[in-house]
Design a protein around this motif. Structure first.
Motif, PDB file in Angstrom:
ATOM      1  N   CYS A   1      97.634  13.719  77.510  1.00  0.00           N
ATOM      2  CA  CYS A   1      98.948  13.210  77.110  1.00  0.00           C
ATOM      3  C   CYS A   1      98.835  12.150  76.017  1.00  0.00           C
ATOM      4  CB  CYS A   1      99.687  12.651  78.320  1.00  0.00           C
ATOM      5  SG  CYS A   1      98.767  11.374  79.219  1.00  0.00           S
ATOM      6  N   THR A   2      97.862  11.263  76.157  1.00  0.00           N
ATOM      7  CA  THR A   2      97.677  10.217  75.157  1.00  0.00           C
ATOM      8  C   THR A   2      97.316  10.826  73.808  1.00  0.00           C
ATOM      9  OG1 THR A   2      96.971   8.634  76.837  1.00  0.00           O
ATOM     10  CG2 THR A   2      96.377   8.134  74.563  1.00  0.00           C
ATOM     11  N   ALA A   3      96.436  11.812  73.834  1.00  0.00           N
ATOM     12  CA  ALA A   3      96.026  12.474  72.591  1.00  0.00           C
ATOM     13  C   ALA A   3      97.193  13.201  71.935  1.00  0.00           C
ATOM     14  CB  ALA A   3      94.890  13.452  72.876  1.00  0.00           C
ATOM     15  N   ALA A   4      98.144  13.669  72.753  1.00  0.00           N
ATOM     16  CA  ALA A   4      99.269  14.440  72.224  1.00  0.00           C
ATOM     17  C   ALA A   4     100.387  13.565  71.660  1.00  0.00           C
ATOM     18  CB  ALA A   4      99.844  15.343  73.316  1.00  0.00           C
ATOM     19  N   CYS A   5     100.419  12.286  72.007  1.00  0.00           N
ATOM     20  CA  CYS A   5     101.521  11.410  71.585  1.00  0.00           C
ATOM     21  C   CYS A   5     101.440  11.121  70.086  1.00  0.00           C
ATOM     22  CB  CYS A   5     101.490  10.104  72.358  1.00  0.00           C
ATOM     23  SG  CYS A   5     102.800   8.956  71.842  1.00  0.00           S
TER      24      CYS A   5
ATOM     25  N   ARG B   1     109.340   7.548  72.001  1.00  0.00           N
ATOM     26  CA  ARG B   1     110.544   8.102  71.367  1.00  0.00           C
ATOM     27  C   ARG B   1     111.103   9.276  72.163  1.00  0.00           C
ATOM     28  NH1 ARG B   1     109.930   3.963  69.734  1.00  0.00           N
ATOM     29  NH2 ARG B   1     109.635   3.168  67.623  1.00  0.00           N
ATOM     30  N   ALA B   2     110.574   9.495  73.372  1.00  0.00           N
ATOM     31  CA  ALA B   2     111.049  10.547  74.281  1.00  0.00           C
ATOM     32  C   ALA B   2     111.016  11.927  73.640  1.00  0.00           C
ATOM     33  CB  ALA B   2     112.456  10.221  74.786  1.00  0.00           C
ATOM     34  N   CYS B   3     110.014  12.162  72.801  1.00  0.00           N
ATOM     35  CA  CYS B   3     109.934  13.456  72.115  1.00  0.00           C
ATOM     36  C   CYS B   3     109.438  14.567  73.039  1.00  0.00           C
ATOM     37  CB  CYS B   3     109.011  13.349  70.900  1.00  0.00           C
ATOM     38  SG  CYS B   3     107.261  13.077  71.306  1.00  0.00           S
TER      39      CYS B   3
ATOM     40  N   CYS C   1     104.039  14.693  75.187  1.00  0.00           N
ATOM     41  CA  CYS C   1     103.102  14.426  76.289  1.00  0.00           C
ATOM     42  C   CYS C   1     103.344  15.382  77.451  1.00  0.00           C
ATOM     43  CB  CYS C   1     103.225  12.980  76.747  1.00  0.00           C
ATOM     44  SG  CYS C   1     104.910  12.461  77.155  1.00  0.00           S
ATOM     45  N   GLU C   2     104.596  15.619  77.792  1.00  0.00           N
ATOM     46  CA  GLU C   2     104.920  16.516  78.903  1.00  0.00           C
ATOM     47  C   GLU C   2     104.520  17.953  78.587  1.00  0.00           C
ATOM     48  OE1 GLU C   2     108.926  16.224  80.257  1.00  0.00           O
ATOM     49  OE2 GLU C   2     108.753  14.110  80.795  1.00  0.00           O
ATOM     50  N   THR C   3     104.724  18.352  77.365  1.00  0.00           N
ATOM     51  CA  THR C   3     104.351  19.711  76.957  1.00  0.00           C
ATOM     52  C   THR C   3     102.848  19.925  77.093  1.00  0.00           C
ATOM     53  OG1 THR C   3     106.197  19.799  75.397  1.00  0.00           O
ATOM     54  CG2 THR C   3     104.404  21.374  75.054  1.00  0.00           C
ATOM     55  N   ALA C   4     102.093  18.879  76.784  1.00  0.00           N
ATOM     56  CA  ALA C   4     100.634  19.000  76.805  1.00  0.00           C
ATOM     57  C   ALA C   4     100.034  18.833  78.196  1.00  0.00           C
ATOM     58  CB  ALA C   4     100.027  17.962  75.868  1.00  0.00           C
ATOM     59  N   CYS C   5     100.736  18.196  79.119  1.00  0.00           N
ATOM     60  CA  CYS C   5     100.171  17.827  80.422  1.00  0.00           C
ATOM     61  C   CYS C   5      99.797  19.052  81.252  1.00  0.00           C
ATOM     62  CB  CYS C   5     101.173  16.982  81.201  1.00  0.00           C
ATOM     63  SG  CYS C   5     100.585  16.549  82.865  1.00  0.00           S
ATOM     64  N   PRO C   6      98.519  19.212  81.610  1.00  0.00           N
ATOM     65  CA  PRO C   6      98.112  20.359  82.426  1.00  0.00           C
ATOM     66  C   PRO C   6      98.633  20.291  83.860  1.00  0.00           C
ATOM     67  CG  PRO C   6      96.242  18.890  82.056  1.00  0.00           C
ATOM     68  CD  PRO C   6      97.364  18.387  81.203  1.00  0.00           C
ATOM     69  N   GLN C   7      99.049  19.087  84.317  1.00  0.00           N
ATOM     70  CA  GLN C   7      99.600  18.927  85.661  1.00  0.00           C
ATOM     71  C   GLN C   7     101.123  19.085  85.687  1.00  0.00           C
ATOM     72  OE1 GLN C   7      96.769  19.224  87.465  1.00  0.00           O
ATOM     73  NE2 GLN C   7      97.364  17.556  88.823  1.00  0.00           N
ATOM     74  N   HIS C   8     101.724  19.253  84.494  1.00  0.00           N
ATOM     75  CA  HIS C   8     103.180  19.424  84.363  1.00  0.00           C
ATOM     76  C   HIS C   8     103.947  18.249  84.966  1.00  0.00           C
ATOM     77  CE1 HIS C   8     102.089  23.461  83.166  1.00  0.00           C
ATOM     78  NE2 HIS C   8     101.499  23.647  84.336  1.00  0.00           N
TER      79      HIS C   8
END
Length: 324
Positions: A250-254, A297-299, A302-309
Protein backbone atom coordinates in the motif's frame (compact mmCIF):
# COMPACT_ATOMS: atom_id res chain seq x y z
CA UNK A 1 22.52 -14.92 16.75
CA UNK A 2 24.18 -15.62 13.40
CA UNK A 3 27.56 -14.14 12.62
CA UNK A 4 27.08 -11.49 15.30
CA UNK A 5 28.49 -14.11 17.66
CA UNK A 6 26.07 -12.92 20.36
CA UNK A 7 24.78 -15.66 22.66
CA UNK A 8 21.16 -14.69 23.31
CA UNK A 9 18.19 -16.15 25.16
CA UNK A 10 15.45 -17.52 22.91
CA UNK A 11 12.99 -15.14 24.55
CA UNK A 12 14.20 -11.53 24.48
CA UNK A 13 12.72 -8.34 25.86
CA UNK A 14 11.21 -5.57 23.75
CA UNK A 15 10.79 -2.38 25.76
CA UNK A 16 8.08 -0.57 23.83
CA UNK A 17 5.94 -0.83 26.94
CA UNK A 18 8.47 1.10 29.02
CA UNK A 19 8.63 -1.65 31.65
CA UNK A 20 9.79 -0.75 35.14
CA UNK A 21 13.38 -1.61 36.07
CA UNK A 22 12.31 -4.22 38.64
CA UNK A 23 10.46 -6.23 35.97
CA UNK A 24 13.47 -6.08 33.65
CA UNK A 25 15.75 -7.19 36.49
CA UNK A 26 13.41 -10.10 37.22
CA UNK A 27 13.55 -11.25 33.59
CA UNK A 28 17.35 -11.05 33.64
CA UNK A 29 17.41 -13.13 36.82
CA UNK A 30 15.40 -15.80 34.96
CA UNK A 31 18.01 -15.97 32.19
CA UNK A 32 16.41 -13.59 29.66
CA UNK A 33 19.62 -11.84 28.69
CA UNK A 34 18.72 -9.94 25.50
CA UNK A 35 17.06 -6.49 25.65
CA UNK A 36 16.01 -4.34 22.70
CA UNK A 37 15.24 -0.66 23.23
CA UNK A 38 14.94 2.70 21.51
CA UNK A 39 15.15 6.35 22.49
CA UNK A 40 11.58 6.81 21.26
CA UNK A 41 9.89 4.12 23.32
CA UNK A 42 7.45 5.38 25.96
CA UNK A 43 8.45 8.99 25.35
CA UNK A 44 12.11 8.29 26.12
CA UNK A 45 11.52 6.70 29.53
CA UNK A 46 11.96 3.11 28.34
CA UNK A 47 15.65 3.42 27.53
CA UNK A 48 16.31 5.06 30.92
CA UNK A 49 14.51 2.19 32.65
CA UNK A 50 16.77 -0.25 30.82
CA UNK A 51 19.81 1.71 31.98
CA UNK A 52 18.59 1.55 35.57
CA UNK A 53 17.84 -2.18 35.33
CA UNK A 54 21.27 -3.18 34.04
CA UNK A 55 23.31 -1.19 36.56
CA UNK A 56 25.90 -3.51 38.06
CA UNK A 57 25.10 -6.35 35.68
CA UNK A 58 26.01 -5.10 32.22
CA UNK A 59 28.04 -8.28 31.71
CA UNK A 60 24.86 -10.37 32.01
CA UNK A 61 22.99 -8.51 29.27
CA UNK A 62 23.12 -8.30 25.48
CA UNK A 63 21.87 -4.84 24.43
CA UNK A 64 20.22 -4.00 21.11
CA UNK A 65 19.47 -0.37 20.19
CA UNK A 66 17.20 0.78 17.38
CA UNK A 67 18.72 3.66 15.40
CA UNK A 68 15.94 6.10 14.52
CA UNK A 69 18.28 8.95 13.56
CA UNK A 70 20.61 9.47 10.62
CA UNK A 71 23.09 6.58 10.91
CA UNK A 72 26.11 8.89 10.76
CA UNK A 73 24.86 11.04 13.67
CA UNK A 74 27.33 9.99 16.38
CA UNK A 75 26.03 12.63 18.80
CA UNK A 76 22.58 11.04 18.74
CA UNK A 77 24.17 7.68 19.41
CA UNK A 78 26.15 9.13 22.31
CA UNK A 79 22.96 10.52 23.85
CA UNK A 80 21.35 7.07 23.62
CA UNK A 81 24.38 5.43 25.22
CA UNK A 82 24.30 8.04 28.00
CA UNK A 83 20.64 7.19 28.68
CA UNK A 84 21.64 3.55 28.99
CA UNK A 85 24.66 4.40 31.11
CA UNK A 86 26.97 2.34 28.89
CA UNK A 87 29.87 3.00 26.55
CA UNK A 88 28.69 0.63 23.82
CA UNK A 89 25.86 -1.66 22.76
CA UNK A 90 26.14 -5.12 21.28
CA UNK A 91 23.79 -4.55 18.36
CA UNK A 92 22.49 -1.49 16.52
CA UNK A 93 19.45 -1.91 14.28
CA UNK A 94 18.68 0.40 11.38
CA UNK A 95 14.93 1.08 11.26
CA UNK A 96 13.98 0.75 7.55
CA UNK A 97 10.68 -0.29 5.99
CA UNK A 98 11.14 -0.29 2.22
CA UNK A 99 13.62 -2.23 0.13
CA UNK A 100 14.82 0.75 -1.89
CA UNK A 101 16.01 2.58 1.21
CA UNK A 102 17.77 -0.55 2.46
CA UNK A 103 20.18 -0.23 -0.48
CA UNK A 104 21.11 3.40 0.30
CA UNK A 105 24.93 3.35 0.58
CA UNK A 106 24.85 5.61 3.65
CA UNK A 107 23.92 2.62 5.81
CA UNK A 108 26.89 0.47 4.78
CA UNK A 109 29.22 3.45 5.18
CA UNK A 110 27.89 4.24 8.65
CA UNK A 111 28.12 0.58 9.68
CA UNK A 112 31.87 0.62 9.09
CA UNK A 113 32.25 3.83 11.10
CA UNK A 114 30.06 2.60 13.97
CA UNK A 115 31.94 -0.66 14.34
CA UNK A 116 35.28 1.12 14.07
CA UNK A 117 34.25 3.50 16.88
CA UNK A 118 33.81 0.57 19.25
CA UNK A 119 30.39 1.86 20.27
CA UNK A 120 28.57 -0.79 18.22
CA UNK A 121 29.66 -4.40 17.86
CA UNK A 122 27.14 -5.71 15.31
CA UNK A 123 24.73 -4.19 12.80
CA UNK A 124 21.18 -5.26 12.10
CA UNK A 125 18.02 -4.24 10.26
CA UNK A 126 14.58 -3.98 11.85
CA UNK A 127 11.56 -3.71 9.57
CA UNK A 128 7.78 -3.91 9.71
CA UNK A 129 7.06 -3.13 6.05
CA UNK A 130 7.70 -5.31 2.99
CA UNK A 131 9.50 -7.75 5.28
CA UNK A 132 10.55 -10.30 2.66
CA UNK A 133 11.74 -7.57 0.27
CA UNK A 134 13.64 -5.61 2.92
CA UNK A 135 15.31 -8.71 4.32
CA UNK A 136 16.34 -9.93 0.85
CA UNK A 137 17.77 -6.50 0.06
CA UNK A 138 19.70 -6.52 3.35
CA UNK A 139 21.18 -9.92 2.54
CA UNK A 140 22.19 -8.56 -0.87
CA UNK A 141 23.99 -5.70 0.87
CA UNK A 142 26.12 -8.25 2.70
CA UNK A 143 27.14 -6.28 5.80
CA UNK A 144 24.19 -7.06 8.10
CA UNK A 145 24.74 -9.45 11.00
CA UNK A 146 21.11 -9.62 12.17
CA UNK A 147 17.59 -9.17 10.78
CA UNK A 148 14.57 -8.27 12.93
CA UNK A 149 11.30 -8.55 10.98
CA UNK A 150 7.70 -8.38 12.10
CA UNK A 151 6.53 -11.92 11.53
CA UNK A 152 3.90 -14.49 12.31
CA UNK A 153 2.97 -17.88 10.93
CA UNK A 154 0.72 -16.43 8.23
CA UNK A 155 3.90 -15.17 6.49
CA UNK A 156 5.67 -18.54 6.53
CA UNK A 157 5.45 -19.28 2.82
CA UNK A 158 6.45 -15.75 1.75
CA UNK A 159 9.45 -15.50 4.08
CA UNK A 160 10.74 -19.09 3.98
CA UNK A 161 13.24 -18.51 1.13
CA UNK A 162 14.67 -15.44 2.90
CA UNK A 163 15.04 -17.28 6.21
CA UNK A 164 16.80 -20.16 4.46
CA UNK A 165 19.14 -17.74 2.72
CA UNK A 166 19.83 -15.96 6.02
CA UNK A 167 20.79 -19.30 7.60
CA UNK A 168 23.12 -20.03 4.68
CA UNK A 169 24.71 -16.58 5.03
CA UNK A 170 24.91 -16.99 8.83
CA UNK A 171 22.74 -13.92 9.43
CA UNK A 172 20.79 -14.22 12.68
CA UNK A 173 17.07 -13.50 12.89
CA UNK A 174 15.17 -12.08 15.85
CA UNK A 175 11.39 -12.05 15.42
CA UNK A 176 9.10 -9.29 16.65
CA UNK A 177 5.31 -8.91 16.79
CA UNK A 178 5.03 -12.70 16.50
CA UNK A 179 1.87 -12.75 18.65
CA UNK A 180 0.02 -10.44 16.24
CA UNK A 181 -3.67 -11.51 16.12
CA UNK A 182 -2.90 -15.03 17.42
CA UNK A 183 -4.03 -14.62 21.02
CA UNK A 184 -1.95 -15.51 24.06
CA UNK A 185 -2.53 -19.28 24.21
CA UNK A 186 -2.01 -19.88 20.50
CA UNK A 187 1.11 -17.73 20.53
CA UNK A 188 2.58 -19.72 23.39
CA UNK A 189 1.99 -22.93 21.46
CA UNK A 190 3.62 -21.30 18.43
CA UNK A 191 6.85 -20.31 20.21
CA UNK A 192 8.68 -23.63 19.63
CA UNK A 193 7.54 -23.55 15.97
CA UNK A 194 9.02 -20.10 15.50
CA UNK A 195 12.30 -21.26 17.01
CA UNK A 196 12.49 -24.12 14.49
CA UNK A 197 12.63 -21.67 11.58
CA UNK A 198 16.00 -21.32 9.81
CA UNK A 199 18.29 -18.64 11.32
CA UNK A 200 15.77 -17.69 14.04
CA UNK A 201 17.54 -17.34 17.39
CA UNK A 202 15.12 -15.35 19.54
CA UNK A 203 11.58 -14.01 19.81
CA UNK A 204 11.45 -10.41 20.99
CA UNK A 205 8.47 -9.73 23.23
CA UNK A 206 7.17 -6.90 25.38
CA UNK A 207 7.13 -8.85 28.65
CA UNK A 208 4.49 -7.26 30.85
CA UNK A 209 4.70 -9.05 34.22
CA UNK A 210 6.61 -11.61 36.28
CA UNK A 211 4.02 -14.25 35.34
CA UNK A 212 4.22 -13.31 31.67
CA UNK A 213 7.95 -13.95 31.78
CA UNK A 214 7.41 -17.33 33.43
CA UNK A 215 4.70 -18.31 30.92
CA UNK A 216 6.92 -17.50 27.94
CA UNK A 217 9.85 -19.47 29.33
CA UNK A 218 7.56 -22.42 30.07
CA UNK A 219 6.26 -22.30 26.48
CA UNK A 220 9.81 -22.58 25.15
CA UNK A 221 10.26 -25.85 27.01
CA UNK A 222 6.89 -27.37 26.06
CA UNK A 223 7.01 -29.96 23.25
CA UNK A 224 4.60 -29.28 20.38
CA UNK A 225 2.33 -32.10 19.31
CA UNK A 226 1.57 -32.61 15.61
CA UNK A 227 -2.05 -31.59 16.15
CA UNK A 228 -0.97 -28.36 17.87
CA UNK A 229 1.35 -27.59 14.96
CA UNK A 230 -1.47 -27.89 12.44
CA UNK A 231 -3.84 -25.91 14.64
CA UNK A 232 -1.40 -23.02 15.14
CA UNK A 233 -0.83 -22.64 11.41
CA UNK A 234 -4.58 -22.85 10.70
CA UNK A 235 -5.40 -20.22 13.33
CA UNK A 236 -2.65 -17.92 12.04
CA UNK A 237 -4.10 -17.95 8.53
CA UNK A 238 -7.62 -17.27 9.82
CA UNK A 239 -6.51 -14.64 12.35
CA UNK A 240 -4.70 -12.59 9.72
CA UNK A 241 -7.61 -12.61 7.28
CA UNK A 242 -8.79 -9.02 7.08
CA UNK A 243 -5.75 -7.73 8.96
CA UNK A 244 -2.67 -5.93 7.73
CA UNK A 245 0.27 -8.28 7.14
CA UNK A 246 2.62 -5.28 6.84
CA UNK A 247 3.67 -6.27 3.33
CA UNK A 248 4.19 -2.60 2.39
CA UNK A 249 2.40 -2.81 -0.96
CA UNK A 250 0.00 0.00 0.00
CA UNK A 251 2.79 2.42 0.85
CA UNK A 252 4.54 1.71 -2.44
CA UNK A 253 1.27 2.31 -4.31
CA UNK A 254 0.51 5.71 -2.74
CA UNK A 255 1.23 8.53 -5.23
CA UNK A 256 1.31 11.13 -2.44
CA UNK A 257 4.01 9.66 -0.18
CA UNK A 258 1.71 8.78 2.72
CA UNK A 259 3.17 6.17 5.13
CA UNK A 260 0.10 4.02 4.57
CA UNK A 261 1.33 0.76 6.12
CA UNK A 262 2.53 2.54 9.27
CA UNK A 263 -0.83 4.24 9.65
CA UNK A 264 -2.84 1.05 9.09
CA UNK A 265 -0.68 -0.61 11.75
CA UNK A 266 -1.54 2.27 14.12
CA UNK A 267 -5.23 1.78 13.37
CA UNK A 268 -4.96 -1.96 14.05
CA UNK A 269 -3.24 -1.27 17.38
CA UNK A 270 -5.98 1.20 18.31
CA UNK A 271 -8.65 -1.45 17.73
CA UNK A 272 -6.93 -4.60 18.95
CA UNK A 273 -3.93 -3.73 21.15
CA UNK A 274 -4.73 -0.86 23.53
CA UNK A 275 -1.56 -1.68 25.48
CA UNK A 276 0.42 -0.57 22.42
CA UNK A 277 -0.99 2.96 22.24
CA UNK A 278 2.32 4.46 23.32
CA UNK A 279 3.88 2.80 20.28
CA UNK A 280 1.15 4.40 18.15
CA UNK A 281 2.03 7.80 19.60
CA UNK A 282 5.73 7.24 18.95
CA UNK A 283 5.06 6.12 15.37
CA UNK A 284 2.89 9.11 14.55
CA UNK A 285 5.30 11.54 16.18
CA UNK A 286 8.14 10.18 14.04
CA UNK A 287 6.38 10.76 10.71
CA UNK A 288 6.91 13.91 8.69
CA UNK A 289 3.76 15.91 7.89
CA UNK A 290 3.91 14.76 4.26
CA UNK A 291 3.50 11.11 5.35
CA UNK A 292 0.64 11.59 7.82
CA UNK A 293 -3.03 10.75 7.07
CA UNK A 294 -3.88 14.40 6.44
CA UNK A 295 -1.81 14.10 3.24
CA UNK A 296 -4.14 11.38 1.92
CA UNK A 297 -6.19 12.41 -1.11
CA UNK A 298 -8.54 9.38 -0.85
CA UNK A 299 -7.61 8.29 -4.36
CA UNK A 300 -7.90 4.60 -3.41
CA UNK A 301 -4.63 3.47 -4.98
CA UNK A 302 -3.65 1.79 -1.71
CA UNK A 303 -6.90 -0.19 -1.49
CA UNK A 304 -6.62 -1.32 -5.09
CA UNK A 305 -3.13 -2.62 -4.45
CA UNK A 306 -3.79 -4.28 -1.06
CA UNK A 307 -3.58 -8.09 -1.34
CA UNK A 308 -5.70 -8.38 1.85
CA UNK A 309 -8.44 -6.14 0.36
CA UNK A 310 -8.49 -3.96 3.46
CA UNK A 311 -10.62 -0.80 3.75
CA UNK A 312 -7.45 1.27 3.99
CA UNK A 313 -9.07 4.67 3.56
CA UNK A 314 -11.26 3.89 6.55
CA UNK A 315 -8.13 3.05 8.57
CA UNK A 316 -6.51 6.32 7.53
CA UNK A 317 -9.62 8.26 8.47
CA UNK A 318 -9.62 6.59 11.90
CA UNK A 319 -6.00 7.57 12.49
CA UNK A 320 -6.66 11.16 11.35
CA UNK A 321 -9.61 11.51 13.73
CA UNK A 322 -9.58 9.12 16.71
CA UNK A 323 -5.78 9.25 17.05
CA UNK A 324 -5.15 12.84 16.01
Amino acid sequence: LGKSGLDVSVISIGTGGGQAPNLLRYCISKGVNFIHTSTGYKGGSAIKNVGEAIKGQRDKVVLALKITWEPSDIKALDRALASLGVESVDLALYNIHNRKEVTDPKYAKAAVQLKKSGKIKSIGLTTHGDMAGCMAAALDEGFYDVLMPSYNMSMKEECAPVFERAAKDNVGIMLMKAENQLGTLTFQKAIPLYLELPAVATINKTISSFKHCEDLLAAVATPVEAADRREVERIARIAMAGHCTMCGVCTAACPHGVAVADLVRCSDYYLNCPDHLTEVEDTLAGLPASARPQACRACGACETACPQHLPIRHHLHRVATALA
